[in-house]
Design an enzyme around this catalytic site. Structure first.
Site, PDB file in Angstrom:
ATOM      1  N   LYS A 241      -3.575  22.082 -10.583  1.00  0.00           N
ATOM      2  CA  LYS A 241      -3.141  23.111  -9.865  1.00  0.00           C
ATOM      3  C   LYS A 241      -2.627  24.566 -10.233  1.00  0.00           C
ATOM      4  O   LYS A 241      -2.393  24.285 -11.446  1.00  0.00           O
ATOM      5  CB  LYS A 241      -2.037  22.840  -8.690  1.00  0.00           C
ATOM      6  CG  LYS A 241      -2.506  21.750  -7.635  1.00  0.00           C
ATOM      7  CD  LYS A 241      -1.332  21.355  -6.771  1.00  0.00           C
ATOM      8  CE  LYS A 241      -1.605  20.120  -6.053  1.00  0.00           C
ATOM      9  NZ  LYS A 241      -2.555  20.798  -4.791  1.00  0.00           N
ATOM     10  N   ARG A 315      -6.788  11.096  -0.155  1.00  0.00           N
ATOM     11  CA  ARG A 315      -7.778  10.433   0.636  1.00  0.00           C
ATOM     12  C   ARG A 315      -8.103   9.423   0.023  1.00  0.00           C
ATOM     13  O   ARG A 315      -8.510   8.338   0.621  1.00  0.00           O
ATOM     14  CB  ARG A 315      -9.073  11.310   0.558  1.00  0.00           C
ATOM     15  CG  ARG A 315      -9.085  12.819   1.329  1.00  0.00           C
ATOM     16  CD  ARG A 315     -10.391  13.404   1.379  1.00  0.00           C
ATOM     17  NE  ARG A 315     -10.020  14.864   1.966  1.00  0.00           N
ATOM     18  CZ  ARG A 315     -10.836  15.612   2.334  1.00  0.00           C
ATOM     19  NH1 ARG A 315     -12.228  15.343   2.081  1.00  0.00           N
ATOM     20  NH2 ARG A 315     -10.670  16.824   2.902  1.00  0.00           N
TER      21      ARG A 315
HETATM   22  N1  BES Z   1      -0.558  17.775  -1.929  1.00  0.00           N
HETATM   23  C1  BES Z   1      -1.747  18.496  -1.479  1.00  0.00           C
HETATM   24  C2  BES Z   1      -1.524  19.280  -0.039  1.00  0.00           C
HETATM   25  C3  BES Z   1      -0.342  20.294  -0.166  1.00  0.00           C
HETATM   26  C4  BES Z   1      -0.538  21.536   0.031  1.00  0.00           C
HETATM   27  C5  BES Z   1       0.955  19.630   0.417  1.00  0.00           C
HETATM   28  C6  BES Z   1       0.409  22.446   0.089  1.00  0.00           C
HETATM   29  C7  BES Z   1       2.122  20.685   0.620  1.00  0.00           C
HETATM   30  C8  BES Z   1       1.699  22.066   0.465  1.00  0.00           C
HETATM   31  C9  BES Z   1      -2.952  17.763  -1.667  1.00  0.00           C
HETATM   32  O1  BES Z   1      -3.063  16.756  -2.350  1.00  0.00           O
HETATM   33  C10 BES Z   1      -3.883  18.865  -2.004  1.00  0.00           C
HETATM   34  O2  BES Z   1      -4.154  18.976  -3.153  1.00  0.00           O
HETATM   35  N2  BES Z   1      -4.816  19.404  -1.180  1.00  0.00           N
HETATM   36  C11 BES Z   1      -5.888  20.208  -1.515  1.00  0.00           C
HETATM   37  C12 BES Z   1      -7.323  19.618  -1.149  1.00  0.00           C
HETATM   38  C13 BES Z   1      -8.353  20.410  -1.561  1.00  0.00           C
HETATM   39  C14 BES Z   1      -8.419  20.168  -3.129  1.00  0.00           C
HETATM   40  C15 BES Z   1      -9.547  19.812  -1.267  1.00  0.00           C
HETATM   41  C16 BES Z   1      -5.614  21.387  -0.669  1.00  0.00           C
HETATM   42  O3  BES Z   1      -5.493  21.507   0.588  1.00  0.00           O
HETATM   43  O4  BES Z   1      -5.838  22.560  -1.187  1.00  0.00           O
HETATM   44 ZN    ZN Z   2      -3.809  17.145  -4.088  1.00  0.00          ZN
END
Ligand code: BES
Ligand code: ZN
Ligand code: ZN
Length: 466
Positions: A241, A315
């Site tokens: 990230k 997932r």
């Molecule tokens: N933990 C994140 C989702 C999230 C995003 C929670 C913002 C709280 C605030 C999740 O594991 C994630 O990384 N989601 C990604 C998925 C993508 C890589 C398919 C996303 O939504 O960007």
């Molecule tokens: Zn994630």
């Protein structure tokens, strides 16, 4: 500090807060014996304006000041009015409790501060006047509010202090009276072939666990399963990230935290169904011993999954937890609760949790629930489920170029309802924390979803059409 009193005369040196929804409510405060000139000032203010907040200094030793919140506008949300005026309310407060007192919720939720790591701790002093007949309602609501604020505390806690070991200890210390706690350790996770949970969590020094909380009332009653994501910290791993998306990932356990406190909320209540929660706990961490994009993993139910993106870790842990319960228990329905997608956050902001799939009874009741917590239904159809299938493995954990990010979560997870159980999915990514004080939310963790989910499941047996 919270005190419950029977009468105003027992209180000294506090600020009295009075919410009046019309002029006549004021008569219930006759006992204050306010001077004539003060009374006429109040009356004039009521006549001149609606939705106002003003203070009266009485110069009496029992109340330093009286703060009137005068609300008279059916079109405007009462919470918003309180929120706009809440900064007027000091730390030392007295108010009278009547059933469903909105002031109680607003003061406790708004005045909440996360102080665990502060050297100097400022405390709220709350005096509540409550008549005998109302005591049960008040005690019950206070315990719900405590579960909400305890949930906030846990989500706000830094990841270093909620590692899987510490978290498991935390659950044990909660002293459930009627809920059984079962902990599946890392060795057992590997032995059982919960490979997706292992893949996500094994890179961390703090190994993954699967916690199961069981409230069995009667084996003949339907069994509802909830699954909550507990990612201690989500780095994204090789699909790392960026700085601004990484910081808030300590809250990536808000889904299972909400379920944990929901179970606490219903622990001593009468239920009409059995309720069990599966909480997979892992840290999506960085090390050489972790899954990579391109790896293919055989899941608990033997469906193979290609990892396209290591940041779609939820997932994987939810999928294994779901197929584990689906295979080993006879279920009426599965509900997953998790901080899942940025897509849901962009679609619904921080006012609504996204909800979808095919358990109409649960979805309809969430949509029309009467707590402060709001839900919005998102669309789906079978086209999306098809898109989770893949040519070199059975499934893939991310389907590129589909864009409907929120819809794709249920599509992938629905492959793991092995017996076609009814499935509801709730995405709380946008609503689990806020970056500024707003309405009933304090800065950061909102602690919400304890209230609406516990009410829903307390009612479930009664509203079921079985
Ligand atoms: N933990 C994140 C989702 C999230 C995003 C929670 C913002 C709280 C605030 C999740 O594991 C994630 O990384 N989601 C990604 C998925 C993508 C890589 C398919 C996303 O939504 O960007
Ligand atoms: Zn994630
Ligand atoms: Zn995550």
């Amino acid at each position: 500090m919270l005190h419950i009193w029977k009468s105003f005369s027992e209180i000294k040196n506090s600020h009295l807060v009075v919410l009046l929804k019309n002029k006549f409510d004021f008569e219930t405060y006759n006992f204050l014996h306010l001077e004539e000139k003060i009374l006429s000032k109040i009356e004039k203010t009521f006549q001149d304006q609606k939705n106002t907040c003003f203070k009266i200094f009485t110069g009496r030793e029992d109340f330093e000041e009286i703060i009137f919140l005068f609300y008279l506008d059916v079109k405007k949300d009462l919470h918003l009015f309180l929120w706009e005026n809440i900064s007027q309310i000091p730390e030392k407060i007295t108010f009278k409790y009547e059933k469903d007192n909105i002031l109680l919720d607003s003061i406790i939720l708004w005045k909440y501060d996360y102080i665990e790591y502060k050297s100097e701790k400022k405390e709220l002093e709350l005096n509540i006047i409550c008549e005998d007949l109302q005591t049960n309602n008040l005690t019950y609501r206070l315990s719900t509010l405590k579960n909400i604020t305890d949930n906030r505390d846990l989500v706000n806690k830094p990841s270093c202090d909620k590692t899987p070991d510490k978290y498991v200890q935390f659950i044990k210390n909660m002293k459930f009276k009627n809920t059984k706690i079962k902990i599946i350790e890392h060795e057992e996770i590997k032995r059982l072939w919960l490979n997706l949970i292992d893949a996500v969590g094994r890179a961390s020094h703090y190994k993954p666990r699967l916690v199961i909380l069981e409230r069995i009332i009667d084996k003949k009653l339907p069994t509802l399963w909830l699954v909550g994501k507990w990612i201690i910290f989500d780095t994204g791993w090789l699909n790392i990230k960026t700085e601004n998306h990484m910081y808030n990932m300590k809250d990536d356990m808000a889904g299972s935290s909400a379920l944990l406190f929901m179970m606490k909320e219903i622990d001593e209540q009468n239920l009409n169904s059995n309720i069990i929660c599966a909480l997979p706990i892992a840290e999506n961490s960085i090390s050489s011993d972790a899954y990579r994009p391109g790896d293919i993993i055989k899941s608990y139910c033997w469906k193979t999954v290609e990892i396209i993106n290591t940041d779609a870790e939820w997932r994987l842990i939810l999928a294994d937890a779901m197929s584990y319960i689906s295979k080993n228990y006879e279920l009426e329905s599965i509900t997953t609760v998790a901080t899942l997608t940025g897509a849901c956050m962009y679609a619904l902001g921080y006012n609504y949790a996204g909800v979808m799939w095919n358990n109409r009874q649960i979805i309809d009741n969430l949509l029309k629930n009467e707590t402060f917590e709001s839900y919005w239904e998102l669309p789906f159809n079978d086209f999306y489920k098809e898109k989770t299938k893949w040519n070199i493995s059975d499934l893939k954990n991310l389907t590129e170029w589909i864009f409907a990010g929120s819809t794709m979560w249920w599509a992938f997870l629905s492959n793991f309802c092995l017996n076609n159980e009814k499935f509801t999915h709730i995405d709380i990514a946008g609503v689990s924390f806020v970056k500024e004080k707003y309405w009933l939310y304090n800065e950061w963790a909102t602690g919400f979803w304890v209230d609406s989910l516990s009410k829903l499941f307390l009612e479930y047996g009664k509203i079921s059409e079985r």
